[in-house]
Design a protein around this motif. Structure first.
Motif, PDB file in Angstrom:
ATOM      1  N   GLY A  86       0.818  -1.203   0.000  1.00  0.00           N
ATOM      2  CA  GLY A  86       0.000   0.000   0.000  1.00  0.00           C
ATOM      3  C   GLY A  86       0.854   1.257   0.000  1.00  0.00           C
ATOM      4  N   PHE A  87       0.200   2.375   0.265  1.00  0.00           N
ATOM      5  CA  PHE A  87       0.892   3.651   0.316  1.00  0.00           C
ATOM      6  C   PHE A  87       1.502   3.843   1.693  1.00  0.00           C
ATOM      7  N   SER A  92       7.106   9.435   0.004  1.00  0.00           N
ATOM      8  CA  SER A  92       8.513   9.761  -0.225  1.00  0.00           C
ATOM      9  C   SER A  92       8.751   9.978  -1.723  1.00  0.00           C
ATOM     10  N   LYS A  93       9.953  10.430  -2.043  1.00  0.00           N
ATOM     11  CA  LYS A  93      10.295  10.661  -3.446  1.00  0.00           C
ATOM     12  C   LYS A  93      10.280   9.334  -4.221  1.00  0.00           C
ATOM     13  N   ARG A  94      10.736   8.265  -3.569  1.00  0.00           N
ATOM     14  CA  ARG A  94      10.739   6.940  -4.202  1.00  0.00           C
ATOM     15  C   ARG A  94       9.324   6.488  -4.513  1.00  0.00           C
ATOM     16  N   SER A 103      11.551   7.673 -13.255  1.00  0.00           N
ATOM     17  CA  SER A 103      12.738   7.667 -12.416  1.00  0.00           C
ATOM     18  C   SER A 103      12.659   8.808 -11.404  1.00  0.00           C
ATOM     19  N   PRO A 104      13.223   8.627 -10.217  1.00  0.00           N
ATOM     20  CA  PRO A 104      13.214   9.724  -9.230  1.00  0.00           C
ATOM     21  C   PRO A 104      13.986  10.953  -9.701  1.00  0.00           C
ATOM     22  N   LEU A 143       7.463  15.405  -6.535  1.00  0.00           N
ATOM     23  CA  LEU A 143       8.544  15.389  -7.514  1.00  0.00           C
ATOM     24  C   LEU A 143       8.811  16.776  -8.080  1.00  0.00           C
ATOM     25  N   ASP A 144       7.775  17.593  -8.246  1.00  0.00           N
ATOM     26  CA  ASP A 144       7.988  18.968  -8.710  1.00  0.00           C
ATOM     27  C   ASP A 144       8.763  19.761  -7.669  1.00  0.00           C
TER      28      ASP A 144
END
Length: 149
Positions: A86-87, A92-94, A103-104, A143-144
């Protein structure tokens, strides 16, 4: 020198070749013997194949059980291309990169394109889940934010 007007068959002189008796014709018993021998050979071949198949199936049964037990012991996630689990409590970024399928270290353009592609498929107005849409938006925001730093 050969005699041009006739031919010799069994020591007798014949004038024309078409009058010579054909002794090459096989008798019915000779044909039956050859056919019988062929049928026996084919029958023995079929029997040998049957016994070999029976032996192979007897040998395969224990090997099949060992193989099926080995497959059962393997984790089911090893054959899946999807992320199992699950979440996390805070994304996190990953996890954000896993949600968007990039891709991160992706560029801002790739993040926007991946977000757009996934949101078209999962938008609540098109029958998608509002929870998943929120998670997709959260992944894009994380991610932004990471790219701007």
């Amino acid at each position: 020198m050969a005699n041009p007007g006739g031919m010799t068959v069994d020591g007798e002189m014949m004038r024309y070749a078409e009058y010579s008796p054909k002794t090459n014709a096989r008798s019915d018993t000779d044909i039956d013997r050859r056919l019988g021998g062929t049928l026996i050979a084919v029958g023995l071949g079929v029997a040998a194949a049957g016994f070999a198949g029976r032996y192979a199936f007897q040998l395969w049964k224990p090997l099949g059980q060992v193989f099926s037990e080995t497959v059962r012991k393997m984790p089911s996630s090893a054959f899946s291309s999807y992320y199992k689990g699950g979440f996390e409590q805070t994304m996190s970024k990953r996890e954000a990169s896993l949600v968007l399928g990039i891709s991160p270290a992706s560029t801002k353009a790739k993040v926007r394109e991946a977000h757009r592609r996934i949101m078209v498929l999962n938008h609540p107005d098109k029958g998608g889940s509002p929870y998943l849409a929120a998670k997709i938006n959260e992944a894009k925001d994380i991610l932004d934010k990471e790219i701007r730093r």
